[in-house]
Design a protein around this motif. Structure first.
Motif, short mmCIF file in Angstrom:
data_model
loop_
_atom_site.label_atom_id
_atom_site.label_comp_id
_atom_site.label_asym_id
_atom_site.label_seq_id
_atom_site.Cartn_x
_atom_site.Cartn_y
_atom_site.Cartn_z
N UNK A 176 0.80 -1.24 -0.01
CA UNK A 176 0.17 0.30 0.07
C UNK A 176 0.84 1.12 -0.02
N UNK A 177 0.48 2.30 -0.98
CA UNK A 177 1.16 3.66 -0.75
C UNK A 177 0.23 4.56 -0.11
N UNK A 178 -1.12 4.13 0.03
CA UNK A 178 -1.73 4.95 0.98
C UNK A 178 -2.60 3.95 1.88
N UNK A 179 -3.19 4.83 2.89
CA UNK A 179 -3.89 3.71 4.12
C UNK A 179 -4.85 3.01 3.35
N UNK A 180 -4.92 1.73 3.75
CA UNK A 180 -5.86 0.90 3.29
C UNK A 180 -7.34 1.27 3.75
N UNK A 181 -8.10 1.18 2.53
CA UNK A 181 -9.63 1.60 2.79
C UNK A 181 -10.48 0.50 3.43
N UNK A 192 -8.27 1.24 14.25
CA UNK A 192 -7.83 0.39 15.18
C UNK A 192 -6.81 -0.63 14.62
N UNK A 193 -7.45 -1.37 13.54
CA UNK A 193 -6.27 -2.37 12.81
C UNK A 193 -5.04 -1.62 12.16
N UNK A 194 -5.43 -0.28 11.42
CA UNK A 194 -4.15 0.37 10.75
C UNK A 194 -3.19 1.08 11.89
N UNK A 195 -3.80 1.32 13.14
CA UNK A 195 -2.67 1.70 14.10
C UNK A 195 -1.90 0.53 14.65
N UNK A 196 -2.63 -0.60 14.95
CA UNK A 196 -1.83 -1.87 15.26
C UNK A 196 -1.00 -2.34 14.18
N UNK A 197 -1.31 -2.10 12.92
CA UNK A 197 -0.42 -2.56 11.88
C UNK A 197 0.93 -1.63 11.73
N UNK A 198 0.70 -0.50 11.92
CA UNK A 198 1.58 0.65 11.96
C UNK A 198 2.49 0.50 13.18
N UNK A 199 2.17 0.32 14.30
CA UNK A 199 2.82 0.23 15.72
C UNK A 199 3.91 -1.03 15.65
N UNK A 207 -9.82 -1.69 20.33
CA UNK A 207 -10.88 -2.59 19.80
C UNK A 207 -10.62 -2.77 18.39
N UNK A 208 -9.93 -3.96 17.85
CA UNK A 208 -9.93 -4.04 16.49
C UNK A 208 -11.09 -4.92 15.87
N UNK A 209 -11.82 -5.61 16.62
CA UNK A 209 -12.87 -6.23 16.00
C UNK A 209 -13.91 -6.66 17.15
N UNK A 210 -14.94 -6.95 16.78
CA UNK A 210 -16.29 -7.13 17.71
C UNK A 210 -17.05 -8.11 17.07
N UNK A 211 -17.53 -9.32 17.95
CA UNK A 211 -18.54 -10.40 17.50
C UNK A 211 -19.94 -9.96 17.97
N UNK A 212 -20.86 -9.71 17.09
CA UNK A 212 -22.18 -9.55 17.66
C UNK A 212 -22.95 -10.58 17.11
N UNK A 213 -23.74 -11.21 18.24
CA UNK A 213 -24.38 -12.44 17.84
C UNK A 213 -24.37 -13.27 19.22
N UNK A 214 -25.07 -14.23 19.04
CA UNK A 214 -25.15 -15.45 20.25
C UNK A 214 -24.38 -16.35 19.95
N UNK A 215 -23.50 -16.68 20.89
CA UNK A 215 -22.38 -17.81 20.51
C UNK A 215 -23.05 -19.05 20.29
N UNK A 216 -22.56 -20.17 19.63
CA UNK A 216 -23.34 -21.45 19.44
C UNK A 216 -23.31 -22.20 20.79
#
Length: 135
Positions: free
Chosen positions: A3-8, A88-95, A58-67
């Protein structure tokens, strides 16, 4: 992917779909129908509910009822959803300098683990197995 620009949002969504497709077959067949969404940052209500101070925690979140918590008597509801938070993902990627696909894949694995009702230990093992299988 270079990537030459931040991923969209679309770039992150493509990586997430590829990561979902790279899951072991037994997991992949059980997560059919889970919606994958990419948002810029978590909403303030989500951060407050989770006891987090900053959206980049927080990079991700599960919304639902676990099986493991479902019953055959449950009323039908909308699809389970995995939400990835782009900033959040991009900050972690850079760091960390971590490969972006690997980072997105680990977020997907973590959230899929919540879908299955796995413990944090089981989720960590899945992430390690994913690292072992990565190119």
């Amino acid at each position: 992917m270079h990537h030459t620009t931040p991923p969209s949002v679309d770039d992150i969504a493509s990586l997430a779909e590829a990561a979902l497709g790279a899951l072991p077959l037994e997991l992949r067949t059980s997560v059919r129908g889970i919606a994958i969404l990419v948002e810029e940052v978590p909403e303030d209500e989500v951060l407050e509910e989770m006891g987090l101070d900053h959206p980049w925690e927080l990079t991700g979140l599960y919304r639902g009822v676990p099986l493991t918590e479902r019953s055959v008597t449950d009323l039908p509801r909308g699809p389970d959803t995995i939400v990835l938070f782009r900033e959040s993902i991009l900050v972690e990627w850079i760091e960390t300098g971590e490969d972006l696909f690997r980072l997105v894949r680990n977020v997907i694995i973590h959230e899929v683990g919540h879908h299955f009702g796995f413990s944090d230990t089981e989720i960590a093992r899945l992430e390690e197995e994913g690292d072992d299988a990565a190119p």
